[in-house]
Design a protein around this motif. Structure first.
Motif, mmCIF file in Angstrom:
data_model
loop_
_atom_site.group_PDB
_atom_site.id
_atom_site.type_symbol
_atom_site.label_atom_id
_atom_site.label_comp_id
_atom_site.label_asym_id
_atom_site.label_seq_id
_atom_site.Cartn_x
_atom_site.Cartn_y
_atom_site.Cartn_z
ATOM 1 N N ASN A 104 -10.760 -18.497 5.053
ATOM 2 C CA ASN A 104 -11.208 -19.535 6.006
ATOM 3 C C ASN A 104 -12.042 -20.577 5.276
ATOM 4 O O ASN A 104 -13.134 -20.252 4.798
ATOM 5 N N SER A 105 -11.576 -21.822 5.221
ATOM 6 C CA SER A 105 -12.329 -22.823 4.453
ATOM 7 C C SER A 105 -13.590 -23.245 5.211
ATOM 8 O O SER A 105 -13.693 -23.062 6.424
ATOM 9 N N GLY A 106 -14.546 -23.803 4.465
ATOM 10 C CA GLY A 106 -15.770 -24.336 5.071
ATOM 11 C C GLY A 106 -16.851 -23.295 5.288
ATOM 12 O O GLY A 106 -17.877 -23.574 5.908
ATOM 13 N N LEU A 107 -16.626 -22.071 4.775
ATOM 14 C CA LEU A 107 -17.637 -21.018 4.941
ATOM 15 C C LEU A 107 -18.099 -20.533 3.575
ATOM 16 O O LEU A 107 -17.364 -20.655 2.595
ATOM 17 N N LYS A 108 -19.298 -19.983 3.517
ATOM 18 C CA LYS A 108 -19.771 -19.397 2.245
ATOM 19 C C LYS A 108 -20.640 -18.167 2.511
ATOM 20 O O LYS A 108 -21.160 -17.995 3.621
ATOM 21 N N ILE A 109 -20.786 -17.348 1.458
ATOM 22 C CA ILE A 109 -21.636 -16.157 1.554
ATOM 23 C C ILE A 109 -22.969 -16.494 0.886
ATOM 24 O O ILE A 109 -22.982 -17.029 -0.230
ATOM 25 N N LEU A 110 -24.077 -16.191 1.559
ATOM 26 C CA LEU A 110 -25.390 -16.444 0.934
ATOM 27 C C LEU A 110 -25.605 -15.494 -0.233
ATOM 28 O O LEU A 110 -25.113 -14.363 -0.222
ATOM 29 N N GLU A 111 -26.358 -15.985 -1.220
ATOM 30 C CA GLU A 111 -26.571 -15.143 -2.407
ATOM 31 C C GLU A 111 -27.458 -13.935 -2.123
ATOM 32 O O GLU A 111 -27.283 -12.879 -2.696
ATOM 33 N N THR A 112 -28.432 -14.113 -1.199
ATOM 34 C CA THR A 112 -29.310 -12.965 -0.904
ATOM 35 C C THR A 112 -28.642 -12.028 0.090
ATOM 36 O O THR A 112 -28.057 -12.462 1.073
ATOM 37 N N ALA A 113 -28.755 -10.731 -0.209
ATOM 38 C CA ALA A 113 -28.153 -9.725 0.668
ATOM 39 C C ALA A 113 -29.054 -9.494 1.872
ATOM 40 O O ALA A 113 -30.263 -9.707 1.809
ATOM 41 N N TYR A 114 -28.470 -9.052 2.963
ATOM 42 C CA TYR A 114 -29.247 -8.709 4.153
ATOM 43 C C TYR A 114 -29.711 -7.246 4.055
ATOM 44 O O TYR A 114 -30.811 -6.905 4.458
ATOM 45 N N ALA A 115 -28.857 -6.369 3.500
ATOM 46 C CA ALA A 115 -29.236 -4.950 3.341
ATOM 47 C C ALA A 115 -28.313 -4.277 2.330
ATOM 48 O O ALA A 115 -27.172 -4.722 2.146
ATOM 49 N N ASN A 116 -28.814 -3.238 1.676
ATOM 50 C CA ASN A 116 -27.997 -2.442 0.747
ATOM 51 C C ASN A 116 -27.796 -1.060 1.337
ATOM 52 O O ASN A 116 -28.714 -0.503 1.931
ATOM 53 N N GLU A 117 -26.609 -0.512 1.169
ATOM 54 C CA GLU A 117 -26.336 0.786 1.798
ATOM 55 C C GLU A 117 -25.296 1.603 1.046
ATOM 56 O O GLU A 117 -24.721 1.126 0.070
ATOM 57 N N ASP A 118 -25.066 2.849 1.516
ATOM 58 C CA ASP A 118 -24.122 3.763 0.861
ATOM 59 C C ASP A 118 -23.000 4.134 1.813
ATOM 60 O O ASP A 118 -23.256 4.488 2.970
ATOM 61 N N TYR A 119 -21.759 4.072 1.316
ATOM 62 C CA TYR A 119 -20.600 4.469 2.119
ATOM 63 C C TYR A 119 -20.306 5.954 1.880
ATOM 64 O O TYR A 119 -20.391 6.442 0.741
ATOM 65 N N GLU A 130 -20.634 -24.025 5.364
ATOM 66 C CA GLU A 130 -21.181 -24.871 4.286
ATOM 67 C C GLU A 130 -22.174 -25.834 4.933
ATOM 68 O O GLU A 130 -21.901 -26.342 6.027
ATOM 69 N N GLY A 131 -23.312 -26.075 4.272
ATOM 70 C CA GLY A 131 -24.294 -27.033 4.803
ATOM 71 C C GLY A 131 -25.183 -26.452 5.894
ATOM 72 O O GLY A 131 -25.946 -27.188 6.522
ATOM 73 N N SER A 132 -25.097 -25.158 6.137
ATOM 74 C CA SER A 132 -25.941 -24.513 7.159
ATOM 75 C C SER A 132 -27.415 -24.606 6.788
ATOM 76 O O SER A 132 -27.763 -24.541 5.604
ATOM 77 N N PRO A 133 -28.320 -24.734 7.786
ATOM 78 C CA PRO A 133 -29.759 -24.687 7.478
ATOM 79 C C PRO A 133 -30.202 -23.298 7.017
ATOM 80 O O PRO A 133 -31.295 -23.139 6.466
ATOM 81 N N ILE A 134 -29.370 -22.291 7.240
ATOM 82 C CA ILE A 134 -29.702 -20.932 6.759
ATOM 83 C C ILE A 134 -29.271 -20.872 5.292
ATOM 84 O O ILE A 134 -28.071 -20.918 4.983
ATOM 85 N N THR A 135 -30.249 -20.806 4.380
ATOM 86 C CA THR A 135 -29.906 -20.829 2.954
ATOM 87 C C THR A 135 -30.170 -19.503 2.262
ATOM 88 O O THR A 135 -29.730 -19.278 1.146
ATOM 89 N N CYS A 136 -30.941 -18.624 2.912
ATOM 90 C CA CYS A 136 -31.207 -17.291 2.356
ATOM 91 C C CYS A 136 -31.554 -16.358 3.515
ATOM 92 O O CYS A 136 -31.825 -16.823 4.630
#
Ligand code: GLN
Length: 273
Positions: A221-236, A146-152
């Motif tokens: 794990n508290s204090g962490l979040k997932i960014l809304e923008t994805a890094y990549a899309n893929e198929d399993y 939370e509060g990371s400078p990486i926002t997207c």
């Protein structure tokens, strides 16, 4: 690069579908055929004892909700889809837990019949194994404190940015991040939990990992979040030893049938609300 990969994957999937339709034509003949490879050998004694032959799946059971331990048992989306496939093949599923980056070797050395581990179809893996049609979509997500400078996702590529990225060894997160940010900026861990522990402890600035495991890791794990923008899309997809088209055709037909009758959707809905 990822765009080309997407086009390539689409071609692979289209080709797989064409192969399935061919496989479907011959399905009735194939139904009586014996299972292949390790399955055939394991099956011979089992069948003589009146038991169903064993179909061995290699996985890494630290990838919730696809495969994870519930007590002693490995459960999850992949475990249940694999059990449904084994049932269609008249076989009993046995799940073997191993490091994620050992799965392709295990498949090629016949120590398991197939690999299923939320595994993404990639160009490099296609050189080593054959993949089934895809049974699920995956998203590579970015976890930050939370509060990371990486926002997207774009912040990772910003001019002058030099972030430390944590990944699980041998995963697409590892492969893509190493390509994008250089080996010196990527730290590999043997599973997602270890990567997230390193993030919480400040050793890395973000973790790139598949979205569903990311949700479970952030919830735990508290204090962490997932960014809304994805890094990549893929198929399993499921992988088999290169050239084992007999097993691959059967798996593809089973995936198609389990998709059509809603079994796969019901299994996914059970684990992903
Ligand atoms: N989808 C990712 C990959 O195939 C991660 C899979 C996993 O960690 N089980 O590389």
């Amino acid at each position: 690069m990822k765009k080309y990969l997407a086009v390539f994957m689409a071609l692979v999937l289209a080709l797989s579908c064409m192969m399935i339709f061919t496989a479907c034509d011959g399905a009735s003949e194939k139904e009586t055929e014996a299972p292949t490879n390790a399955a055939t050998e394991a099956g011979t004694t089992a069948e003589a004892n009146g038991e169903k032959p064993v179909l061995k799946m290699g996985t890494n059971a630290y990838f919730q909700p696809y495969e994870f331990y519930q007590g002693e048992e490995i459960v999850g989306i992949d475990a249940e889809i694999a059990a449904a496939i084994a049932e269609k093949l008249g076989m009993t599923l046995e799940i073997v837990d191993m490091e994620f980056d050992s799965i392709l070797t295990a498949v090629n050395q016949d120590s398991v019949d197939f690999g299923m581990a939320g595994m993404t179809i990639t160009e490099d893996r296609l050189l080593e194994v054959d993949f089934s049609i895809s049974y699920a979509n995956g998203v590579q997500s970015i976890i930050v404190p939370e509060g990371s400078p990486i926002t997207c996702a774009d912040d990772l590529y910003a001019e002058g940015a030099s972030y430390k990225v944590g990944v699980q060894l041998g995963t697409t997160g590892d492969i893509y991040a190493t390509d994008d940010f250089g080996k010196e900026n990527v730290t590999t861990y043997s599973n997602g939990n270890e990567a997230v522990m390193a993030l919480a402890g400040g050793s890395v600035d973000c973790v790139i990992i598949d979205n569903e495991p990311a949700k479970a890791l952030v919830a735990a794990n508290s204090g962490l979040k997932i960014l809304e923008t994805a890094y990549a899309n893929e198929d399993y997809a499921i992988c088999v030893k290169k050239g084992n088209s007999e097993l691959l055709d059967k798996i593809n037909v089973a995936i198609m049938e389990l998709t059509e009758d809603g079994t796969i959707a019901a299994i996914v809905a059970k684990y992903i609300k």
